[in-house]
Design a protein around this motif. Sequence first.
Motif, PDB file in Angstrom:
ATOM      1  N   PHE A  80       0.832  -1.208   0.000  1.00  0.00           N
ATOM      2  CA  PHE A  80       0.000   0.000   0.000  1.00  0.00           C
ATOM      3  C   PHE A  80       0.866   1.256   0.000  1.00  0.00           C
ATOM      4  N   PHE A  81       2.076   1.136   0.556  1.00  0.00           N
ATOM      5  CA  PHE A  81       2.961   2.292   0.695  1.00  0.00           C
ATOM      6  C   PHE A  81       4.079   2.333  -0.335  1.00  0.00           C
ATOM      7  N   SER A  82       4.488   1.157  -0.790  1.00  0.00           N
ATOM      8  CA  SER A  82       5.733   1.105  -1.567  1.00  0.00           C
ATOM      9  C   SER A  82       5.647   0.342  -2.867  1.00  0.00           C
ATOM     10  N   GLY A  83       4.515  -0.207  -3.182  1.00  0.00           N
ATOM     11  CA  GLY A  83       4.459  -1.008  -4.415  1.00  0.00           C
ATOM     12  C   GLY A  83       3.022  -1.135  -4.873  1.00  0.00           C
ATOM     13  N   THR A  84       2.639  -2.363  -5.181  1.00  0.00           N
ATOM     14  CA  THR A  84       1.257  -2.623  -5.598  1.00  0.00           C
ATOM     15  C   THR A  84       0.831  -3.969  -5.025  1.00  0.00           C
ATOM     16  N   TYR A  85      -0.454  -4.172  -4.952  1.00  0.00           N
ATOM     17  CA  TYR A  85      -0.957  -5.435  -4.407  1.00  0.00           C
ATOM     18  C   TYR A  85      -0.690  -6.591  -5.375  1.00  0.00           C
ATOM     19  N   PHE A  86      -0.656  -6.262  -6.653  1.00  0.00           N
ATOM     20  CA  PHE A  86      -0.323  -7.264  -7.673  1.00  0.00           C
ATOM     21  C   PHE A  86       1.157  -7.070  -8.001  1.00  0.00           C
ATOM     22  N   SER A  87       1.862  -8.167  -8.253  1.00  0.00           N
ATOM     23  CA  SER A  87       3.255  -7.955  -8.658  1.00  0.00           C
ATOM     24  C   SER A  87       3.284  -7.811 -10.178  1.00  0.00           C
ATOM     25  N   TYR A  88       4.190  -7.014 -10.671  1.00  0.00           N
ATOM     26  CA  TYR A  88       4.241  -6.821 -12.121  1.00  0.00           C
ATOM     27  C   TYR A  88       5.682  -6.666 -12.584  1.00  0.00           C
ATOM     28  N   CYS A  97     -14.177 -11.657 -22.194  1.00  0.00           N
ATOM     29  CA  CYS A  97     -12.821 -11.798 -21.646  1.00  0.00           C
ATOM     30  C   CYS A  97     -11.919 -12.200 -22.814  1.00  0.00           C
ATOM     31  N   VAL A  98     -10.965 -11.348 -23.154  1.00  0.00           N
ATOM     32  CA  VAL A  98     -10.124 -11.586 -24.331  1.00  0.00           C
ATOM     33  C   VAL A  98      -8.921 -12.445 -23.952  1.00  0.00           C
ATOM     34  N   ALA A  99      -8.334 -12.165 -22.800  1.00  0.00           N
ATOM     35  CA  ALA A  99      -7.105 -12.880 -22.425  1.00  0.00           C
ATOM     36  C   ALA A  99      -6.919 -12.794 -20.924  1.00  0.00           C
ATOM     37  N   HIS A 100      -6.155 -13.733 -20.396  1.00  0.00           N
ATOM     38  CA  HIS A 100      -5.802 -13.646 -18.975  1.00  0.00           C
ATOM     39  C   HIS A 100      -4.411 -14.217 -18.751  1.00  0.00           C
ATOM     40  N   TRP A 101      -3.778 -13.782 -17.688  1.00  0.00           N
ATOM     41  CA  TRP A 101      -2.490 -14.336 -17.284  1.00  0.00           C
ATOM     42  C   TRP A 101      -2.358 -14.236 -15.773  1.00  0.00           C
ATOM     43  N   ARG A 102      -1.393 -14.946 -15.259  1.00  0.00           N
ATOM     44  CA  ARG A 102      -1.243 -15.053 -13.802  1.00  0.00           C
ATOM     45  C   ARG A 102       0.116 -14.536 -13.358  1.00  0.00           C
ATOM     46  N   THR A 103       0.105 -13.755 -12.295  1.00  0.00           N
ATOM     47  CA  THR A 103       1.372 -13.346 -11.668  1.00  0.00           C
ATOM     48  C   THR A 103       1.198 -13.554 -10.159  1.00  0.00           C
ATOM     49  N   PRO A 104       2.275 -13.491  -9.393  1.00  0.00           N
ATOM     50  CA  PRO A 104       2.084 -13.586  -7.944  1.00  0.00           C
ATOM     51  C   PRO A 104       1.438 -12.336  -7.380  1.00  0.00           C
ATOM     52  N   SER A 105       0.743 -12.495  -6.277  1.00  0.00           N
ATOM     53  CA  SER A 105       0.260 -11.324  -5.544  1.00  0.00           C
ATOM     54  C   SER A 105       1.382 -10.883  -4.602  1.00  0.00           C
ATOM     55  N   TRP A 106       1.207  -9.714  -3.983  1.00  0.00           N
ATOM     56  CA  TRP A 106       2.240  -9.261  -3.049  1.00  0.00           C
ATOM     57  C   TRP A 106       2.458 -10.280  -1.935  1.00  0.00           C
ATOM     58  N   GLU A 107       1.346 -10.939  -1.521  1.00  0.00           N
ATOM     59  CA  GLU A 107       1.461 -11.878  -0.397  1.00  0.00           C
ATOM     60  C   GLU A 107       2.310 -13.086  -0.776  1.00  0.00           C
ATOM     61  N   ASP A 108       2.121 -13.564  -2.015  1.00  0.00           N
ATOM     62  CA  ASP A 108       2.911 -14.718  -2.460  1.00  0.00           C
ATOM     63  C   ASP A 108       4.406 -14.388  -2.406  1.00  0.00           C
ATOM     64  N   VAL A 109       4.742 -13.197  -2.887  1.00  0.00           N
ATOM     65  CA  VAL A 109       6.164 -12.816  -2.916  1.00  0.00           C
ATOM     66  C   VAL A 109       6.654 -12.551  -1.489  1.00  0.00           C
ATOM     67  N   ASN A 110       5.798 -11.918  -0.695  1.00  0.00           N
ATOM     68  CA  ASN A 110       6.199 -11.603   0.677  1.00  0.00           C
ATOM     69  C   ASN A 110       6.524 -12.878   1.466  1.00  0.00           C
ATOM     70  N   ASP A 166      12.632 -12.982  -9.461  1.00  0.00           N
ATOM     71  CA  ASP A 166      13.456 -14.104  -9.920  1.00  0.00           C
ATOM     72  C   ASP A 166      14.048 -14.871  -8.740  1.00  0.00           C
ATOM     73  N   GLU A 167      14.610 -14.102  -7.775  1.00  0.00           N
ATOM     74  CA  GLU A 167      15.248 -14.753  -6.614  1.00  0.00           C
ATOM     75  C   GLU A 167      14.260 -15.574  -5.799  1.00  0.00           C
ATOM     76  N   CYS A 168      13.000 -15.151  -5.811  1.00  0.00           N
ATOM     77  CA  CYS A 168      11.995 -15.837  -4.989  1.00  0.00           C
ATOM     78  C   CYS A 168      11.274 -16.942  -5.753  1.00  0.00           C
ATOM     79  N   GLY A 169      11.738 -17.247  -6.972  1.00  0.00           N
ATOM     80  CA  GLY A 169      11.152 -18.364  -7.713  1.00  0.00           C
ATOM     81  C   GLY A 169       9.900 -18.015  -8.494  1.00  0.00           C
ATOM     82  N   PHE A 170       9.752 -16.738  -8.831  1.00  0.00           N
ATOM     83  CA  PHE A 170       8.610 -16.319  -9.653  1.00  0.00           C
ATOM     84  C   PHE A 170       9.132 -15.789 -10.992  1.00  0.00           C
ATOM     85  N   GLY A 171       9.843 -16.651 -11.710  1.00  0.00           N
ATOM     86  CA  GLY A 171      10.470 -16.238 -12.968  1.00  0.00           C
ATOM     87  C   GLY A 171       9.453 -16.092 -14.092  1.00  0.00           C
ATOM     88  N   TYR A 172       9.920 -15.430 -15.138  1.00  0.00           N
ATOM     89  CA  TYR A 172       9.102 -15.273 -16.357  1.00  0.00           C
ATOM     90  C   TYR A 172       8.869 -16.665 -16.961  1.00  0.00           C
TER      91      TYR A 172
END
Length: 266
Positions: free
Chosen positions: A34-42, A163-176, A241-247
């Motif tokens: 809420f203070f330093s980033g976003t709830y979704f990781s991008y 819905c044209v397209a969708h993709w998945r990324t980690p949320s802030w909680e997953d990375v945290n 990348d370091e946390c295992g959420f690579g492209y």
Amino acid sequence: MPFFTQDLRNAIKSLEQYRARAISPHHERYSFPFFSGTYFSYRKIDVRRVVSIATAVNKSPSYLDVGCGYGDFLKRVRELLPGAEGMERDASIFYSLGIEKQDYIVISDAHWIDKRYDVIFVAWMEPGQDYRDPIAKSTDVIITTLDQGISLSAEFDGHGFDCVAHWRTPSWEDVNIEIMNKFYTKMSGDKRAELARMRGAHNLWYAYARPHVAVRVKNALQAQLAQEDPRDRYDFESVLDECGFGYLQKLENPAASEPLWQVNFD
Ligand SMILES: C[S@@+](CC[C@H](N)C(=O)[O-])C[C@H]1O[C@@H](n2cnc3c(N)ncnc32)[C@H](O)[C@@H]1O
């Protein structure tokens, strides 16, 4: 879920304590979104995907980020779409953080959107919030992110959108969780590896369009993917990348079966 001044003060105090011990300046964006980033990781590729969708409908598109917080993602979008605007209901974010509110962010409620935009971006509607109706009335293209299991009311299929397209990324909680396990918790390597196998990625991105623009949006996103280069990136992406959420990384967790950042067309 409104934030109260005392909650904000307490959270800022925690952030200051965290900063004093953090081993990377990039960790806080996933621990204090809420203070330093976003709830979704991008990544930068997400910004480029969003911009490619916007420019598919208009070369110089009008763009609104609803519930933009202090504007972290919006700032990145504006590097490519300088006219992009934000709307945020809670002015206290700026006062409590001591951040200057930029003119391109208006303090207002999503229910009062009073003009049409080529594209509306809405990320992470809070539980209990639902401003899909005013958003759907104000655009033909919506890009949304939601946290699987938390912010479920950000789907627009029932509002005349495809819905044209969708993709998945980690949320802030997953990375945290991964940051905490990897960098700030004493445990054996085996235990850490075991926990890492359970890592999840709960943030879903959806691109919605009214039927008459859906093909244009799809084609633009496909063209963007054909030239996507994950080496074109922001410095904070190293944490992912370091946390295992690579492209295009595949997780072992069956709840996130498709590779991260892989776009699926609907
Ligand atoms: C969970 S935060 C997400 C912030 C940012 N979009 C992100 O994903 O990191 C939700 C934001 O929406 C704002 N919000 C909630 N209800 C709103 C409304 N009715 N109109 C405008 N903003 C709203 C909140 O103040 C908060 O900043």
